[in-house]
Enzyme design. Structure first.
Site, PDB file in Angstrom:
ATOM      1  N   GLN A   5       4.634   1.247   2.207  1.00 33.95           N
ATOM      2  CA  GLN A   5       5.129   2.636   2.640  1.00 33.95           C
ATOM      3  C   GLN A   5       6.591   2.731   2.794  1.00 33.95           C
ATOM      4  O   GLN A   5       7.287   3.585   3.125  1.00 33.95           O
ATOM      5  CB  GLN A   5       4.582   2.980   4.201  1.00 33.95           C
ATOM      6  CG  GLN A   5       2.900   2.973   4.109  1.00 33.95           C
ATOM      7  CD  GLN A   5       2.523   4.326   3.372  1.00 33.95           C
ATOM      8  OE1 GLN A   5       3.161   5.195   3.046  1.00 33.95           O
ATOM      9  NE2 GLN A   5       1.135   4.216   3.077  1.00 33.95           N
ATOM     10  N   ASP A  19       4.891  -6.409   3.627  1.00 37.95           N
ATOM     11  CA  ASP A  19       4.179  -5.227   2.758  1.00 37.95           C
ATOM     12  C   ASP A  19       4.976  -3.928   2.774  1.00 37.95           C
ATOM     13  O   ASP A  19       5.122  -3.572   3.846  1.00 37.95           O
ATOM     14  CB  ASP A  19       2.822  -5.174   3.611  1.00 37.95           C
ATOM     15  CG  ASP A  19       1.899  -3.717   3.197  1.00 37.95           C
ATOM     16  OD1 ASP A  19       2.552  -3.277   2.266  1.00 37.95           O
ATOM     17  OD2 ASP A  19       0.786  -3.788   3.646  1.00 37.95           O
ATOM     18  N   HIS A  21      -2.204  -2.903   7.643  1.00 33.94           N
ATOM     19  CA  HIS A  21      -3.033  -2.158   7.032  1.00 33.94           C
ATOM     20  C   HIS A  21      -4.108  -3.090   6.557  1.00 33.94           C
ATOM     21  O   HIS A  21      -3.646  -4.373   6.672  1.00 33.94           O
ATOM     22  CB  HIS A  21      -2.342  -1.500   5.676  1.00 33.94           C
ATOM     23  CG  HIS A  21      -3.493  -0.935   4.829  1.00 33.94           C
ATOM     24  ND1 HIS A  21      -4.421  -1.730   3.747  1.00 33.94           N
ATOM     25  CD2 HIS A  21      -3.597   0.317   4.546  1.00 33.94           C
ATOM     26  CE1 HIS A  21      -4.920  -0.505   2.998  1.00 33.94           C
ATOM     27  NE2 HIS A  21      -4.604   0.537   3.437  1.00 33.94           N
ATOM     28  N   CYS A  66      -7.487   2.831   7.142  1.00 37.26           N
ATOM     29  CA  CYS A  66      -7.453   1.536   6.826  1.00 37.26           C
ATOM     30  C   CYS A  66      -6.622   0.516   7.812  1.00 37.26           C
ATOM     31  O   CYS A  66      -5.917  -0.427   7.392  1.00 37.26           O
ATOM     32  CB  CYS A  66      -7.028   1.037   5.272  1.00 37.26           C
ATOM     33  SG  CYS A  66      -7.965   2.064   3.974  1.00 37.26           S
ATOM     34  N   LYS A 117       2.376   5.010  -4.922  1.00 38.65           N
ATOM     35  CA  LYS A 117       2.782   5.518  -3.721  1.00 38.65           C
ATOM     36  C   LYS A 117       4.304   5.864  -3.840  1.00 38.65           C
ATOM     37  O   LYS A 117       4.737   6.426  -2.977  1.00 38.65           O
ATOM     38  CB  LYS A 117       2.631   4.578  -2.486  1.00 38.65           C
ATOM     39  CG  LYS A 117       1.279   4.371  -2.171  1.00 38.65           C
ATOM     40  CD  LYS A 117       1.143   3.723  -0.917  1.00 38.65           C
ATOM     41  CE  LYS A 117      -0.126   2.976  -0.432  1.00 38.65           C
ATOM     42  NZ  LYS A 117      -1.113   3.882   0.014  1.00 38.65           N
TER      43      LYS A 117
HETATM   44  N1  7TS Z   1      -0.307  -1.624   2.883  1.00 35.99           N
HETATM   45  C1  7TS Z   1       0.198  -0.353   3.518  1.00 35.99           C
HETATM   46  C2  7TS Z   1       0.957  -0.240   4.607  1.00 35.99           C
HETATM   47  C3  7TS Z   1      -0.484   0.800   3.029  1.00 35.99           C
HETATM   48  O1  7TS Z   1      -0.228   2.058   3.587  1.00 35.99           O
HETATM   49  C4  7TS Z   1      -1.705   0.728   1.851  1.00 35.99           C
HETATM   50  C5  7TS Z   1      -2.143   1.810   1.404  1.00 35.99           C
HETATM   51  C6  7TS Z   1      -1.758  -0.641   1.339  1.00 35.99           C
HETATM   52  C7  7TS Z   1      -1.087  -1.872   1.870  1.00 35.99           C
HETATM   53  C8  7TS Z   1      -2.546  -0.794   0.179  1.00 35.99           C
HETATM   54  O2  7TS Z   1      -2.017  -0.194  -0.856  1.00 35.99           O
HETATM   55  P1  7TS Z   1      -2.827  -0.146  -2.127  1.00 35.99           P
HETATM   56  O3  7TS Z   1      -2.221   0.655  -3.162  1.00 35.99           O
HETATM   57  O4  7TS Z   1      -3.106  -1.536  -2.859  1.00 35.99           O
HETATM   58  O5  7TS Z   1      -4.093   0.371  -1.979  1.00 35.99           O
HETATM   59  N2  7TS Z   1      -2.515   2.903   2.395  1.00 35.99           N
HETATM   60  C9  7TS Z   1      -3.045   3.822   2.308  1.00 35.99           C
HETATM   61  C10 7TS Z   1      -3.214   4.827   3.233  1.00 35.99           C
HETATM   62  O6  7TS Z   1      -2.324   4.910   4.049  1.00 35.99           O
HETATM   63  N3  7TS Z   1      -4.050   6.103   2.840  1.00 35.99           N
HETATM   64  O7  7TS Z   1      -4.573   5.507   1.584  1.00 35.99           O
HETATM   65  C11 7TS Z   1      -4.046   4.190   1.254  1.00 35.99           C
END
Ligand code: 7TS
Length: 426
Positions: free
Chosen positions: A223, A220, A143, A384, A246
C-alpha cells in the site's frame, strides 16, 4: 487503442511533464478508459484502490505492443524477437530498481505479487535461518499475507510469532516493539502502510532499532509503493515487497527487493528452467541473481506492463500523487466523519490512502451494496486483516481507498451515497 510509439524506450516521458502546470487530475483521468463508464446508469466512482487499481492506456498499450511486436521467450533465444523480449523484460527490472532506488538490478526479483514475495522470503531466508525458540516480530495491523507465511514457518520450526500492539488510533506502539526486540528475534516483518487503517508506520526507525540488534527487516510495501516515495537504501530495508496491480500495473506481477548479500546467501525458492547454471543428475548449480529466484518462463507481459506503470507514475511525479491523495483523504475524512453514526476506524496522525469506517447499526455489506447501486465501488469486509477488526471490536468495515485519479467530486458522491444508505435504513 490510442496511437502508440514503436518501442519501449519511446514510452519514456516526452515533452513537458503534466506536473509543470500542477497536478491536472482531469487530464490524468482521461488516461484510464475504464473510468469513463456508467455503473447501474451512474458515473463510476471507483474507490477500491487498495484492493486493486485501474490501468492507464499507456500500460494497456505497452502490453498489446509487446504481444503484437516482440513476443518471445526471454533469456534463451539467439533470435531477434527473443533479444527484444529480453531487453524489454530486463529494462522493466531497471525501472523497478530506480523506482525503489535499489543499488543493483539483480536485487529486484520479479514475483507474482506481495504475497509471493513474502512467502519466498519465509520459505528461503526463513527456513534457512530460523530454529526452535527463535522469534519473528510482526504487528497487529498486518494483512494476512504478512501473518500466515510466518505462522507456517513458525509451526515448522518451533519458532514464535510476536506481535507489536497498536493504540486506539491504529498506530504502532513503538515502546512495545522495543521490548519485543531481543536476542531471540531473527526477523521483523511489517507493513509500511496498513490496508485496513491507512496508518503509515515509521519503518525507518523500526529498521534502525532492528539493525541495532543485527535483525533484518522485511517491509510489506503493497500500500505504500503506490502512494509515497520509497527509497530502500534510505530506509535500509533488507527486503521490500510490492504488487504491480496496486500501482496501476497488471495483476500477477510484483517485486521483491532484497539486499544482494542476503539474496546471495539464500537457497532458491522454486526449481526449474532459468534458475540454473548447469544441471546433471548428480548436482545442479544455481544461476546468479536475480535468475536464481525466477524459475520457469517469467511473466514477461506483466513485467513490461509494470515497467510502463512505474514510468507513468514517475512521469506524474510521486510527490504530486502523494499531495493529491492527501488532499482527497483529508477532504473525505472531514466529510465522512461529520455524518451522523459514522465511526472512523484508523485515525493515525500519519495516514494515507484509506478511509475505513462503520455506520452503526448498518452492516458494512449493506453499505457496499447500496453504494454500488449509486455507481460507487468501495470494499467492505475484514480486508484480509481480521486481527485489526478484532482489535477495534467490529466484524467488518466499509473502506474507501483512493488512487491518483480520485477527486473531491468522488468524495461528494460517496457522501451523497452514504446519506442515501442512511435514508434506506432510517
Ligand atoms: N499487503 C498489504 C498491505 C495489502 O494491502 C495486500 C493486498 C497484500 C499484502 C497482498 O497483496 P497481493 O497483491 O499479493 O494480493 N490488499 C488487499 C486489500 O486491501 N483488498 O484486497 C487486497
Amino acid at each position: 487503442m490510442t496511437t502508440a510509439p514503436n518501442t519501449y524506450t519511446d514510452l519514456r516521458p516526452s515533452g513537458p511533464a503534466p506536473t509543470d502546470a500542477g497536478y491536472d487530475v482531469r487530464r490524468v483521468r482521461r488516461d484510464f478508459p475504464i473510468l469513463a463508464q456508467k455503473i447501474h446508469g451512474k458515473p463510476l466512482v471507483y474507490l477500491d484502490n487498495a484492493a486493486t487499481t485501474q490501468k492507464p492506456q499507456q500500460v494497456l498499450d505497452a502490453i498489446a505492443r509487446y504481444y503484437s511486436e516482440d513476443n518471445a521467450n526471454v533469456h534463451r533465444g539467439v533470435h531477434l524477437l527473443s533479444e527484444r523480449a529480453t531487453e524489454a523484460y530486463e529494462r522493466a527490472r531497471t525501472i523497478a530498481q530506480n523506482f525503489l532506488n535499489a543499488a543493483r538490478p539483480e536485487e529486484i526479483i520479479f514475483v507474482r505479487g506481495t504475497t509471493e514475495a513474502i512467502n519466498l522470503v519465509a520459505q528461503t531466508y526463513g527456513r534457512r535461518n530460523l530454529a526452535a525458540g527463535d522469534e519473528i516480530i510482526i504487528t497487529a495491523m498486518e494483512h494476512h499475507s504478512n501473518i500466515v507465511p510466518w505462522q507456517m514457518l513458525c509451526e515448522e520450526k518451533g519458532a514464535r510469532l510476536r506481535v507489536v500492539p497498536i493504540n486506539d488510533r491504529g498506530e504502532l506502539q513503538l515502546e512495545e516493539y522495543e521490548k519485543l526486540l531481543g536476542p531471540k528475534t531473527k526477523l521483523v516483518a511489517m507493513g509500511h502502510v496498513s490496508n485496513a487503517l491507512g496508518t503509515i508506520n515509521p519503518v525507518r526507525r523500526i529498521i534502525e532499532l532492528a539493525h541495532q540488534q543485527g535483525v533484518p527487516v522485511l517491509v510489506d510495501g503493497a500500500q505504500a509503493a503506490p502512494r509515497m516515495k520509497v527509497d530502500v537504501r534510505e530506509l535500509d530495508a533488507d527486503f521490500y515487497a510490492f504488487s504491480g496491480h496496486k500501482i496501476y500495473g497488471p495483476t500477477g506481477i510484483g517485486v521483491l527487493y532484497g539486499k544482494a548479500s542476503l539474496l546471495e546467501a539464500m537457497p532458491p525458492y522454486q526449481g526449474g528452467g532459468d534458475m540454473i547454471s548447469s544441471v546433471t543428475f548428480e548436482k545442479t548449480l544455481y544461476n546468479k541473481l536475480p535468475h536464481k529466484f525466477e524459475a520457469g518462463t517469467p511473466h514477461m507481459e506483466g513485467a513490461i506492463g509494470l515497467g510502463a506503470a512505474l514510468d507513468y507514475v514517475n512521469r506524474l511525479g510521486m510527490e504530486n500523487i502523494t499531495a493529491h491523495e492527501q488532499d482527497v483523504l483529508a477532504y473525505a475524512t472531514e466529510k465522512v466523519a461529520a455524518l451522523p453514526g459514522v465511526r472512523l476506524i484508523g485515525t493515525a496522525r500519519q495516514k494515507t490512502g484509506v478511509l475505513s469506517f462503520v455506520l452503526e447499526p448498518i452492516h458494512p455489506h449493506d453499505i457496499g451494496t447500496i453504494l454500488d447501486q449509486e455507481g460507487i465501488a468501495i470494499r467492505t469486509g475484514h480486508h484480509c486483516a481480521q486481527p485489526v477488526m478484532l482489535r477495534f471490536g467490529v466484524p467488518a468495515t466499509a473502506r474507501a481507498s483512493f488512487g491518483l485519479y480520485n477527486t473531491r467530486e468522488d468524495v461528494d458522491a460517496l457522501v451523497r451515497g452514504l446519506n442515501r444508505v442512511r435514508e434506506v435504513f432510517a
